[in-house]
Design an enzyme around this catalytic site. Sequence first.
Site, short mmCIF file in Angstrom:
data_model
loop_
_atom_site.label_atom_id
_atom_site.label_comp_id
_atom_site.label_asym_id
_atom_site.label_seq_id
_atom_site.Cartn_x
_atom_site.Cartn_y
_atom_site.Cartn_z
N SER A 102 0.81 -1.21 0.00
CA SER A 102 0.00 0.00 0.00
C SER A 102 0.85 1.27 0.00
O SER A 102 1.60 1.51 -0.93
CB SER A 102 -0.95 -0.04 1.20
OG SER A 102 -1.90 0.98 1.15
N ASP A 241 -2.44 6.17 -3.57
CA ASP A 241 -1.29 5.57 -2.91
C ASP A 241 -0.76 4.43 -3.77
O ASP A 241 -1.19 4.24 -4.91
CB ASP A 241 -1.65 5.09 -1.50
CG ASP A 241 -2.67 3.97 -1.50
OD1 ASP A 241 -3.40 3.81 -2.49
OD2 ASP A 241 -2.75 3.22 -0.50
N ASP A 243 -1.04 1.23 -4.04
CA ASP A 243 -1.92 0.23 -4.66
C ASP A 243 -3.26 0.81 -5.08
O ASP A 243 -4.16 0.08 -5.48
CB ASP A 243 -2.12 -0.97 -3.75
CG ASP A 243 -2.92 -0.67 -2.50
OD1 ASP A 243 -2.93 0.51 -2.06
OD2 ASP A 243 -3.53 -1.59 -1.93
N ASP A 245 -5.85 2.17 -3.64
CA ASP A 245 -7.13 1.95 -2.98
C ASP A 245 -7.51 3.12 -2.08
O ASP A 245 -8.53 3.08 -1.41
CB ASP A 245 -7.16 0.63 -2.21
CG ASP A 245 -6.19 0.58 -1.05
OD1 ASP A 245 -5.38 1.52 -0.89
OD2 ASP A 245 -6.23 -0.41 -0.29
#
EC number: 5.4.2.10
Length: 444
Positions: A102, A241, A243, A245
């Site tokens: 992340s 960010d 990833d 999400d």
Amino acid sequence: MERKYFGTDGIRGRVNASAMTAQMALRVGQAAGRHFRRGDHRHKVLIGKDTRLSGYMIENALSAGFASVGVDVVWVGPMPTPAVAMLTHSMRADMGVMISASHNPFEDNGIKLFGPDGYKLSDADEREIERLIDEEPELAPPEEVGRIKRIDDARGRYVHFAKETFPGELSLAGLKVVIDCANGAAYHVAPDALWELGADVIELGTSPDGTNINRDCGSTSPDLLRKTVVESGADIGLALDGDADRLIVVDEKGTIVDGDQLMARIALTLKERGQLKGGALVATVMSNLGLERRLAEEGIGMKRTKVGDRYVLEEMKASGCNLGGEQSGHIILSDHATTGDGLVAGLQILAALVEGGKPASEMLSLFTPVPQLLKNVRYGGGAPLEDDKVKAAIADAEAKLEQRGRLVIRKSGTEPVIRVMAEGDDPSLVEAMVDQVCEAVAAA
């Protein structure tokens, strides 16, 4: 029961240390493959990743683990976490895996697992997989070893999906948008989706090299985005960010807009359209009291959960709500997605701007946040929150903040840290109560 490997959001850690090794990834693949067996058909797992250098290692080790227990593997390459969730379900896979840490630096990596429905796993599923990780795997006979295949059109599938969440009667034509992809998983798909919807796109963080993910860019480092928005005269800036999400926004003046303000805007827009379900927004205990008060003015409820977007989603399902999220920018729109999706949330904000016809600074400043302070206290072991003096300090702080604020104490799911947060109308009282509890925890 305390979990051994899984934290708040999957398994995460420093690469080649703790649990984030090739050996662990192999065992996770074997354990998850065994856990998700359902019938005699050829089982299939879909694996995506972000742009970290270690993704190659983890991807191959996971794939070997799955293949060794008879599960076929589909690689989709660098893709956002929500894209992996969506594709897992649409491709009828038995499970999905996202390799990502992340917003963490490139030295870390992680493994997130999804069920066949595209939803993150329950605590019970994670506990069972942990049990299987520590057991000897049930290896497939030679003729049943899994195959590994790469598909090349996954990006296009996700871009199409994301665009379908944007109102068909609207266009982004005439809107200048800066998009910061954090040199992460959305570096191709997010700019493509915005451009195809008509925006004038300025790209940041779209040149990943394996080690620059989240470095001085993205939702956790928005300074470059702020500067670029102001200097280019853009209407708005979106920051994802690693990833993709989560979403943070910068208005045309360079002001950062956090997840609470974004959720307020989306909630009001959905209510105006008659599309807000459940009469409430689901947020975590960390969301600002100002958000709750603003929603109440509009007749919208607010339900709180513990930190973690999967807990938000559980409450959304239970209460019939279609909007939830976290102050950090994880925003779930369950009419469209099974997990937080930064691009989809960004498109809803852009749609609200187009419909409202006002600058982002006006559309996205919906309440004045109540003063809030968060401090972390690292501890060496034991259970400090069970200490009588800590309990007394917490009880005293709660009594003093009653009717004027909130106190939230929680143990981190990823490190030996107690997080102490308070908010209230009196900032000096808030600071005093946080310090009081932190000192008690440190002395325990």
